[in-house]
Design a protein around this motif. Structure first.
Motif, PDB file in Angstrom:
ATOM      1  N   LYS A  84       0.954  -1.181   0.067  1.00 15.89           N
ATOM      2  CA  LYS A  84      -0.019  -0.087  -0.157  1.00 15.89           C
ATOM      3  C   LYS A  84       0.911   1.279  -0.083  1.00 15.89           C
ATOM      4  O   LYS A  84       0.208   2.217  -0.431  1.00 15.89           O
ATOM      5  CB  LYS A  84      -1.038  -0.066   1.297  1.00 15.89           C
ATOM      6  CG  LYS A  84      -2.094  -0.924   1.048  1.00 15.89           C
ATOM      7  CD  LYS A  84      -3.137  -0.955   2.144  1.00 15.89           C
ATOM      8  CE  LYS A  84      -4.202  -1.602   2.061  1.00 15.89           C
ATOM      9  NZ  LYS A  84      -5.121  -1.864   3.259  1.00 15.89           N
ATOM     10  N   LYS A  85       2.143   1.172   0.323  1.00 15.72           N
ATOM     11  CA  LYS A  85       3.084   2.222   0.430  1.00 15.72           C
ATOM     12  C   LYS A  85       3.337   2.877  -1.195  1.00 15.72           C
ATOM     13  O   LYS A  85       3.728   4.011  -1.139  1.00 15.72           O
ATOM     14  CB  LYS A  85       4.377   1.999   1.037  1.00 15.72           C
ATOM     15  CG  LYS A  85       4.128   1.642   2.531  1.00 15.72           C
ATOM     16  CD  LYS A  85       5.491   1.391   3.160  1.00 15.72           C
ATOM     17  CE  LYS A  85       5.277   1.160   4.656  1.00 15.72           C
ATOM     18  NZ  LYS A  85       6.595   0.757   5.376  1.00 15.72           N
ATOM     19  N   CYS A  86       2.889   1.928  -1.955  1.00 13.86           N
ATOM     20  CA  CYS A  86       3.011   2.610  -3.373  1.00 13.86           C
ATOM     21  C   CYS A  86       1.972   3.524  -3.847  1.00 13.86           C
ATOM     22  O   CYS A  86       2.065   4.166  -4.823  1.00 13.86           O
ATOM     23  CB  CYS A  86       3.375   1.354  -4.358  1.00 13.86           C
ATOM     24  SG  CYS A  86       1.938   0.421  -4.663  1.00 13.86           S
ATOM     25  N   GLY A  87       1.025   3.633  -2.925  1.00 13.69           N
ATOM     26  CA  GLY A  87      -0.053   4.428  -3.378  1.00 13.69           C
ATOM     27  C   GLY A  87      -1.350   3.830  -4.207  1.00 13.69           C
ATOM     28  O   GLY A  87      -2.101   4.663  -4.565  1.00 13.69           O
ATOM     29  N   LYS A  88      -1.119   2.451  -4.282  1.00 19.78           N
ATOM     30  CA  LYS A  88      -2.231   2.105  -5.048  1.00 19.78           C
ATOM     31  C   LYS A  88      -3.044   1.149  -4.355  1.00 19.78           C
ATOM     32  O   LYS A  88      -2.914   0.647  -3.366  1.00 19.78           O
ATOM     33  CB  LYS A  88      -1.491   0.984  -6.189  1.00 19.78           C
ATOM     34  CG  LYS A  88      -0.588   1.766  -7.138  1.00 19.78           C
ATOM     35  CD  LYS A  88      -1.141   2.625  -8.045  1.00 19.78           C
ATOM     36  CE  LYS A  88      -0.327   3.659  -8.946  1.00 19.78           C
ATOM     37  NZ  LYS A  88      -0.936   4.499  -9.626  1.00 19.78           N
ATOM     38  N   GLU A  89      -4.250   0.884  -5.039  1.00 18.14           N
ATOM     39  CA  GLU A  89      -5.302   0.009  -4.298  1.00 18.14           C
ATOM     40  C   GLU A  89      -4.633  -1.482  -4.091  1.00 18.14           C
ATOM     41  O   GLU A  89      -4.232  -1.829  -5.307  1.00 18.14           O
ATOM     42  CB  GLU A  89      -6.666   0.116  -4.897  1.00 18.14           C
ATOM     43  CG  GLU A  89      -7.471  -0.785  -4.161  1.00 18.14           C
ATOM     44  CD  GLU A  89      -8.799  -0.545  -4.971  1.00 18.14           C
ATOM     45  OE1 GLU A  89      -9.665  -1.602  -4.990  1.00 18.14           O
ATOM     46  OE2 GLU A  89      -9.453   0.459  -5.507  1.00 18.14           O
ATOM     47  N   VAL A  90      -4.765  -2.122  -3.084  1.00 20.47           N
ATOM     48  CA  VAL A  90      -4.104  -3.684  -2.984  1.00 20.47           C
ATOM     49  C   VAL A  90      -5.195  -4.331  -2.387  1.00 20.47           C
ATOM     50  O   VAL A  90      -6.092  -4.042  -1.596  1.00 20.47           O
ATOM     51  CB  VAL A  90      -2.878  -3.532  -1.899  1.00 20.47           C
ATOM     52  CG1 VAL A  90      -2.365  -5.028  -1.906  1.00 20.47           C
ATOM     53  CG2 VAL A  90      -1.791  -2.468  -2.415  1.00 20.47           C
ATOM     54  N   LYS A  91      -5.344  -5.453  -3.143  1.00 21.04           N
ATOM     55  CA  LYS A  91      -6.336  -6.508  -2.646  1.00 21.04           C
ATOM     56  C   LYS A  91      -5.376  -8.039  -2.352  1.00 21.04           C
ATOM     57  O   LYS A  91      -4.968  -8.430  -3.496  1.00 21.04           O
ATOM     58  CB  LYS A  91      -7.605  -6.687  -3.796  1.00 21.04           C
ATOM     59  CG  LYS A  91      -8.442  -7.664  -3.309  1.00 21.04           C
ATOM     60  CD  LYS A  91      -9.746  -7.624  -4.251  1.00 21.04           C
ATOM     61  CE  LYS A  91     -10.140  -8.883  -4.964  1.00 21.04           C
ATOM     62  NZ  LYS A  91     -10.996  -8.906  -5.861  1.00 21.04           N
ATOM     63  N   TYR A  92      -5.656  -8.526  -1.459  1.00 17.36           N
ATOM     64  CA  TYR A  92      -5.088  -9.844  -1.220  1.00 17.36           C
ATOM     65  C   TYR A  92      -6.157 -11.156  -1.768  1.00 17.36           C
ATOM     66  O   TYR A  92      -7.303 -10.975  -1.442  1.00 17.36           O
ATOM     67  CB  TYR A  92      -5.040 -10.147   0.443  1.00 17.36           C
ATOM     68  CG  TYR A  92      -4.173 -11.452   0.684  1.00 17.36           C
ATOM     69  CD1 TYR A  92      -3.034 -11.912   0.345  1.00 17.36           C
ATOM     70  CD2 TYR A  92      -5.038 -12.378   1.478  1.00 17.36           C
ATOM     71  CE1 TYR A  92      -2.285 -12.922   0.528  1.00 17.36           C
ATOM     72  CE2 TYR A  92      -4.261 -13.462   1.660  1.00 17.36           C
ATOM     73  CZ  TYR A  92      -3.045 -13.948   1.353  1.00 17.36           C
ATOM     74  OH  TYR A  92      -2.267 -15.048   1.422  1.00 17.36           O
ATOM     75  N   ILE A  93      -5.487 -11.929  -2.766  1.00 13.38           N
ATOM     76  CA  ILE A  93      -6.287 -12.763  -3.189  1.00 13.38           C
ATOM     77  C   ILE A  93      -6.111 -13.994  -2.586  1.00 13.38           C
ATOM     78  O   ILE A  93      -6.959 -14.884  -2.187  1.00 13.38           O
ATOM     79  CB  ILE A  93      -5.853 -12.939  -4.608  1.00 13.38           C
ATOM     80  CG1 ILE A  93      -6.093 -11.526  -5.423  1.00 13.38           C
ATOM     81  CG2 ILE A  93      -6.537 -14.049  -5.432  1.00 13.38           C
ATOM     82  CD1 ILE A  93      -5.631 -11.557  -6.803  1.00 13.38           C
ATOM     83  N   GLY A  94      -4.850 -14.362  -2.134  1.00 17.15           N
ATOM     84  CA  GLY A  94      -4.928 -15.955  -1.220  1.00 17.15           C
ATOM     85  C   GLY A  94      -3.418 -16.159  -1.530  1.00 17.15           C
ATOM     86  O   GLY A  94      -2.617 -15.809  -2.221  1.00 17.15           O
ATOM     87  N   ILE A  95      -3.345 -17.456  -0.959  1.00 18.04           N
ATOM     88  CA  ILE A  95      -2.193 -18.222  -1.262  1.00 18.04           C
ATOM     89  C   ILE A  95      -2.152 -18.977  -2.496  1.00 18.04           C
ATOM     90  O   ILE A  95      -3.162 -19.406  -2.780  1.00 18.04           O
ATOM     91  CB  ILE A  95      -1.829 -19.262  -0.169  1.00 18.04           C
ATOM     92  CG1 ILE A  95      -1.721 -18.691   1.216  1.00 18.04           C
ATOM     93  CG2 ILE A  95      -0.796 -20.125  -0.370  1.00 18.04           C
ATOM     94  CD1 ILE A  95      -1.873 -19.347   2.601  1.00 18.04           C
ATOM     95  N   LYS A  96      -1.072 -18.885  -3.339  1.00 11.83           N
ATOM     96  CA  LYS A  96      -1.150 -19.493  -4.571  1.00 11.83           C
ATOM     97  C   LYS A  96      -0.426 -20.680  -4.675  1.00 11.83           C
ATOM     98  O   LYS A  96       0.532 -21.067  -3.971  1.00 11.83           O
ATOM     99  CB  LYS A  96      -0.188 -18.697  -5.520  1.00 11.83           C
ATOM    100  CG  LYS A  96      -0.098 -19.080  -6.927  1.00 11.83           C
ATOM    101  CD  LYS A  96       0.462 -18.240  -7.870  1.00 11.83           C
ATOM    102  CE  LYS A  96       0.710 -18.553  -9.274  1.00 11.83           C
ATOM    103  NZ  LYS A  96      -0.418 -18.832 -10.171  1.00 11.83           N
TER     104      LYS A  96
END
Length: 68
Positions: A56-68
């Motif tokens: 989130k420090k990059c200033g963009k919206e972040v969404k956690y999808i899960g473990i790959k």
């Protein structure tokens, strides 16, 4: 190490560059960025919350999808 998948609202090389710089500061992580799909995969033993807040420090919206 666990591989986590995140969706990050990146639109250009500058965005992915910002994500790269931020993740490199963490030190002990491996990561891949898929700019066209707006995905970031991070291999790390760190907590998901730490990785999310770091992205989130990059200033963009972040969404956690899960473990790959």
């Amino acid at each position: 190490m666990t591989k986590h998948e995140f969706e990050v609202a990146m639109t250009c090389e500058g965005c992915s560059g910002a994500v790269t710089r931020i993740l490199n500061k963490l030190g002990d992580v491996k990561f891949e960025i898929d700019l066209p799909k707006k995905l970031v995969w991070i291999e790390s033993d760190r907590d998901v919350e730490v990785l999310t807040e770091t992205l989130k420090k990059c200033g963009k919206e972040v969404k956690y999808i899960g473990i790959k």
